[in-house]
Write a protein that holds these residues in place. Structure first.
Motif, PDB file in Angstrom:
ATOM      1  N   VAL A 257       0.842  -1.206   0.000  1.00 52.70           N
ATOM      2  CA  VAL A 257       0.000   0.000   0.000  1.00 52.70           C
ATOM      3  C   VAL A 257       0.872   1.249   0.000  1.00 52.70           C
ATOM      4  CG1 VAL A 257      -1.667   1.335   1.336  1.00 52.70           C
ATOM      5  CG2 VAL A 257      -1.981  -1.126   1.059  1.00 52.70           C
ATOM      6  N   LYS A 258       1.885   1.254   0.862  1.00 56.26           N
ATOM      7  CA  LYS A 258       2.768   2.422   0.969  1.00 56.26           C
ATOM      8  C   LYS A 258       3.487   2.701  -0.358  1.00 56.26           C
ATOM      9  CE  LYS A 258       6.699   4.158   3.627  1.00 56.26           C
ATOM     10  NZ  LYS A 258       7.690   3.847   4.658  1.00 56.26           N
ATOM     11  N   ASN A 259       3.923   1.649  -1.021  1.00 50.24           N
ATOM     12  CA  ASN A 259       4.654   1.806  -2.279  1.00 50.24           C
ATOM     13  C   ASN A 259       3.744   2.098  -3.470  1.00 50.24           C
ATOM     14  OD1 ASN A 259       7.071   1.332  -0.955  1.00 50.24           O
ATOM     15  ND2 ASN A 259       7.023  -0.868  -1.367  1.00 50.24           N
ATOM     16  N   ASN A 260       2.451   1.921  -3.291  1.00 48.37           N
ATOM     17  CA  ASN A 260       1.482   2.144  -4.371  1.00 48.37           C
ATOM     18  C   ASN A 260       0.302   2.960  -3.866  1.00 48.37           C
ATOM     19  OD1 ASN A 260       2.444   0.140  -6.640  1.00 48.37           O
ATOM     20  ND2 ASN A 260       2.634  -0.945  -4.692  1.00 48.37           N
ATOM     21  N   PHE A 261       0.583   3.956  -3.054  1.00 51.75           N
ATOM     22  CA  PHE A 261      -0.465   4.704  -2.377  1.00 51.75           C
ATOM     23  C   PHE A 261      -1.476   5.309  -3.347  1.00 51.75           C
ATOM     24  CE2 PHE A 261      -2.295   8.102   0.271  1.00 51.75           C
ATOM     25  CZ  PHE A 261      -2.688   7.312   1.353  1.00 51.75           C
ATOM     26  N   ASP A 262      -1.020   5.703  -4.543  1.00 51.24           N
ATOM     27  CA  ASP A 262      -1.924   6.299  -5.527  1.00 51.24           C
ATOM     28  C   ASP A 262      -2.976   5.317  -6.048  1.00 51.24           C
ATOM     29  OD1 ASP A 262       0.275   4.941  -6.736  1.00 51.24           O
ATOM     30  OD2 ASP A 262      -0.104   5.952  -8.637  1.00 51.24           O
ATOM     31  N   LYS A 263      -2.777   4.028  -5.817  1.00 53.44           N
ATOM     32  CA  LYS A 263      -3.745   3.015  -6.249  1.00 53.44           C
ATOM     33  C   LYS A 263      -4.842   2.765  -5.218  1.00 53.44           C
ATOM     34  CE  LYS A 263      -0.733   0.507  -9.370  1.00 53.44           C
ATOM     35  NZ  LYS A 263      -0.273  -0.809  -9.794  1.00 53.44           N
ATOM     36  N   PHE A 264      -4.790   3.479  -4.093  1.00 55.54           N
ATOM     37  CA  PHE A 264      -5.764   3.273  -3.028  1.00 55.54           C
ATOM     38  C   PHE A 264      -6.434   4.583  -2.633  1.00 55.54           C
ATOM     39  CE2 PHE A 264      -2.780  -0.207  -2.828  1.00 55.54           C
ATOM     40  CZ  PHE A 264      -3.636  -1.302  -2.747  1.00 55.54           C
ATOM     41  N   PRO A 265      -7.254   5.128  -3.539  1.00 57.02           N
ATOM     42  CA  PRO A 265      -7.954   6.377  -3.203  1.00 57.02           C
ATOM     43  C   PRO A 265      -9.037   6.103  -2.153  1.00 57.02           C
ATOM     44  CG  PRO A 265      -8.764   5.523  -5.280  1.00 57.02           C
ATOM     45  CD  PRO A 265      -7.609   4.642  -4.863  1.00 57.02           C
ATOM     46  N   GLU A 266      -9.676   7.173  -1.717  1.00 60.57           N
ATOM     47  CA  GLU A 266     -10.758   7.056  -0.738  1.00 60.57           C
ATOM     48  C   GLU A 266     -11.790   6.049  -1.247  1.00 60.57           C
ATOM     49  OE1 GLU A 266     -14.176   9.893   1.160  1.00 60.57           O
ATOM     50  OE2 GLU A 266     -12.259  10.799   0.636  1.00 60.57           O
ATOM     51  N   GLY A 267     -12.232   5.199  -0.362  1.00 59.62           N
ATOM     52  CA  GLY A 267     -13.203   4.176  -0.730  1.00 59.62           C
ATOM     53  C   GLY A 267     -12.577   2.835  -1.047  1.00 59.62           C
ATOM     54  N   TYR A 268     -11.268   2.820  -1.231  1.00 61.31           N
ATOM     55  CA  TYR A 268     -10.565   1.573  -1.504  1.00 61.31           C
ATOM     56  C   TYR A 268      -9.945   0.998  -0.243  1.00 61.31           C
ATOM     57  CZ  TYR A 268     -10.868   2.103  -6.580  1.00 61.31           C
ATOM     58  OH  TYR A 268     -11.319   2.194  -7.856  1.00 61.31           O
ATOM     59  N   MET A 269      -9.459   1.891   0.617  1.00 57.87           N
ATOM     60  CA  MET A 269      -8.768   1.479   1.833  1.00 57.87           C
ATOM     61  C   MET A 269      -8.716   2.656   2.786  1.00 57.87           C
ATOM     62  SD  MET A 269      -4.870   1.307   2.548  1.00 57.87           S
ATOM     63  CE  MET A 269      -5.077   2.691   3.583  1.00 57.87           C
ATOM     64  N   PHE A 270      -8.773   2.372   4.070  1.00 61.26           N
ATOM     65  CA  PHE A 270      -8.571   3.422   5.064  1.00 61.26           C
ATOM     66  C   PHE A 270      -7.920   2.820   6.291  1.00 61.26           C
ATOM     67  CE2 PHE A 270     -12.767   1.756   6.006  1.00 61.26           C
ATOM     68  CZ  PHE A 270     -12.784   1.648   7.384  1.00 61.26           C
ATOM     69  N   ARG A 271      -7.330   3.667   7.096  1.00 60.31           N
ATOM     70  CA  ARG A 271      -6.723   3.235   8.362  1.00 60.31           C
ATOM     71  C   ARG A 271      -7.739   3.395   9.476  1.00 60.31           C
ATOM     72  NH1 ARG A 271      -2.192   0.354   7.897  1.00 60.31           N
ATOM     73  NH2 ARG A 271      -1.040   1.100   6.102  1.00 60.31           N
ATOM     74  N   LEU A 272      -7.824   2.405  10.339  1.00 62.43           N
ATOM     75  CA  LEU A 272      -8.694   2.507  11.503  1.00 62.43           C
ATOM     76  C   LEU A 272      -8.120   3.528  12.471  1.00 62.43           C
ATOM     77  CD1 LEU A 272      -9.704  -0.204  10.281  1.00 62.43           C
ATOM     78  CD2 LEU A 272      -9.961  -1.018  12.606  1.00 62.43           C
ATOM     79  N   THR A 273      -8.967   4.120  13.262  1.00 61.48           N
ATOM     80  CA  THR A 273      -8.514   5.024  14.319  1.00 61.48           C
ATOM     81  C   THR A 273      -8.224   4.194  15.568  1.00 61.48           C
ATOM     82  OG1 THR A 273     -10.735   5.394  15.179  1.00 61.48           O
ATOM     83  CG2 THR A 273      -9.969   6.885  13.424  1.00 61.48           C
TER      84      THR A 273
END
Length: 129
Positions: free
Chosen positions: A22-38
């Motif tokens: 994910v970190k190396n391809n952050f542009d492939k995970f826009p909002e709605g694809y992945m999020f971090r839990l609080t």
């Protein structure tokens, strides 16, 4: 949504490999694809489930992937196991969508005999899933 630890288990890799992808391809995970839990969400999960698959030693908050995020992750992870898991995920989501359509038509049916026939068919099909 599925947590990064569970995705890692499915794909047969360590959770840190999922996070690196994910970190190396952050542009492939826009909002709605992945999020971090609080922190609050993580604590809530730990309090509601006796065996959450969330390490308290991790330095990053868990990631949660949507269906779209799982598909995108599949384009990054290239192992044979990742390919097989991706096929299974695609089939599962397709089956869930079909089941949802069937439930909707069952609910909309007004004739009780037809409704019972549809229900029996639906039960047989759901056993296959």
């Amino acid at each position: 949504m599925i947590l990064d630890t569970d995705v890692a288990g499915l794909y047969g890799v360590e959770t840190k490999r999922i996070n690196e992808a994910v970190k190396n391809n952050f542009d492939k995970f826009p909002e709605g694809y992945m999020f971090r839990l609080t922190n609050e969400e993580v604590n809530n999960l730990r309090s509601k489930f006796s065996t959450p698959n969330i390490s308290s030693k991790s330095r990053v908050l868990p990631a949660a992937f949507s269906e779209k995020g799982l598909y995108m992750l599949a384009t990054i992870l290239k192992s044979k196991q990742a390919i097989n898991v991706t096929f299974a995920i695609i089939e599962t989501f397709a089956n869930v969508r079909q089941l949802k359509r069937e439930l909707r038509t069952l609910h909309e049916e007004t004739d009780s005999n037809k409704q019972q026939l549809k229900y029996n068919t639906l039960v047989r099909c759901s056993r296959i899933l």
